[in-house]
Design an enzyme around this catalytic site. Structure first.
Site, mmCIF file in Angstrom:
data_model
loop_
_atom_site.group_PDB
_atom_site.id
_atom_site.type_symbol
_atom_site.label_atom_id
_atom_site.label_comp_id
_atom_site.label_asym_id
_atom_site.label_seq_id
_atom_site.Cartn_x
_atom_site.Cartn_y
_atom_site.Cartn_z
ATOM 1 N N VAL A 241 -1.254 -0.246 7.779
ATOM 2 C CA VAL A 241 -2.558 0.209 7.280
ATOM 3 C C VAL A 241 -2.685 -0.411 5.887
ATOM 4 O O VAL A 241 -2.553 0.256 4.866
ATOM 5 C CB VAL A 241 -2.652 1.747 7.257
ATOM 6 C CG1 VAL A 241 -4.094 2.201 7.011
ATOM 7 C CG2 VAL A 241 -2.137 2.341 8.558
ATOM 8 N N HIS A 242 -2.925 -1.710 5.868
ATOM 9 C CA HIS A 242 -2.783 -2.536 4.674
ATOM 10 C C HIS A 242 -3.466 -1.939 3.445
ATOM 11 O O HIS A 242 -2.858 -1.790 2.377
ATOM 12 C CB HIS A 242 -3.379 -3.927 4.929
ATOM 13 C CG HIS A 242 -2.926 -4.587 6.180
ATOM 14 N ND1 HIS A 242 -1.664 -5.120 6.331
ATOM 15 C CD2 HIS A 242 -3.572 -4.829 7.351
ATOM 16 C CE1 HIS A 242 -1.554 -5.660 7.534
ATOM 17 N NE2 HIS A 242 -2.692 -5.497 8.172
ATOM 18 N N ASP A 243 -4.751 -1.612 3.603
ATOM 19 C CA ASP A 243 -5.545 -1.222 2.439
ATOM 20 C C ASP A 243 -5.150 0.156 1.905
ATOM 21 O O ASP A 243 -5.261 0.417 0.702
ATOM 22 C CB ASP A 243 -7.029 -1.253 2.795
ATOM 23 C CG ASP A 243 -7.466 -2.631 3.254
ATOM 24 O OD1 ASP A 243 -6.808 -3.621 2.893
ATOM 25 O OD2 ASP A 243 -8.471 -2.720 3.989
#
Length: 315
Positions: A241-243
């Site tokens: 969930v990069h961001d």
């Protein structure tokens, strides 16, 4: 005092979770979300941002739509493919409007008029930020810290050769790196892939109840189905969930280790267009996030989303 934050997003599922996380934290004062093209066209990323904020009862946070294309692509540069996700998030239609002012204009005016510096967090293409710097180079003076989700350290392995946020607009990314921001932190996908969220953790999110936790669990499960086909996941029932990890750094900077580095982006019509060369160097001006604490990241995400309980889950 809470840290004053502006999120610059190309809102799809992980940007939406990042917005919810930022809005939930008392340590952060989310001034606005500026939408940019990237995962989707800017009219959709703005709409998705507005829907996300309305869903969690934060209609007071404005959304501005910005650039819908790269800043200066070379002739013949291939068009970005965007995200395989649907253009619009499966959330209720927004109840409040997107601001009429252009996001780049708003960013520049805010930087000129503020008496307090702010943190800027680009989690999509860097077209808005590069345009703000081009419009007024003193824009950088108002930014206390810029935390960029983008880039990739290792090449030739299981990760993509080009990370999409940088790859969407390499010229903008290099302009941001060269702009002279006092403190620039880069969160590359090497790091976000080490802080993945698994299917069983989605169940934990739902157990906490509340609309935000349930929506986030749905979005992460959608990501798991897509990411498990990628070489880096090797079929595992988990996804980055990069961001959200990028925003979590704002809340607790010890969630990742930072190492100084020099960073250059391949631009122009090079066949390696969009790649990032990240070389660790004690004299480097960029701080690159490495070695995340994955369990602590998930716990921060879980606890934060559990705070957002404005109403029943959407039907």
């Amino acid at each position: 005092m809470p840290r004053r934050v502006i999120l610059d997003c190309d809102t799809g599922t992980d940007d939406a979770i990042a917005i919810m996380l930022a809005a939930a934290r008392p340590e952060l004062d989310l001034l606005a979300v500026t939408a940019v093209w990237g995962n989707h066209a800017v009219e959709h990323t703005a709409d998705n941002s507005r829907r996300t904020l309305d869903l969690i009862g934060r209609s007071d946070i404005p959304v501005y739509a910005g650039r819908g294309a790269p800043v200066a692509p070379p002739p013949g540069a291939p068009a970005a493919e965007g995200s395989p996700e649907p253009d619009l998030l499966p959330l209720p239609t927004a109840t409040t409007r997107i601001e009429p002012q252009d996001a780049v204009e708003w960013l520049v005016e805010t930087a000129r008029s503020t008496t307090e510096r702010f943190t800027l967090v680009p989690t999509g293409s860097m077209s808005n930020v590069a345009s703000a710097v081009a419009a007024d180079p003193s824009f950088v003076d108002a930014v206390e810290e810029i935390v960029v989700m983008g880039g990739v350290i290792e090449r030739g392995g299981l990760l993509p050769e080009v990370e999409t946020n940088v790859g969407y607009d390499p010229e903008a990314a290099q302009q941001v790196l060269d702009a002279g921001f006092e403190r620039l932190v880069l969160v590359p996908i090497d790091t976000t892939y080490r802080a993945i969220v698994a299917t069983e953790q989605c169940a934990t999110l739902r157990d906490d109840g509340g609309v935000a936790a349930g929506v986030a669990a749905d979005f992460i499960e959608q990501r798991i189905e897509r990411y498990r086909r990628l070489p880096a996941m090797r079929g595992r029932a988990a996804a980055p969930v990069h961001d959200a990890l990028t925003v979590a750094y704002l809340v607790d900077s010890t969630l990742v280790t930072l190492r100084p580095a020099t960073v250059r982006v391949h631009t122009g019509d090079s066949p390696t267009r969009g790649r990032t060369d990240i070389a660790f160097d004690p004299a480097g001006a960029v701080r690159v996030a490495v070695e995340p604490d994955a369990p602590r990241f998930f716990e921060l995400l879980r606890e934060s989303l559990a705070r957002l309980k404005p109403g029943p889950a959407p039907s």
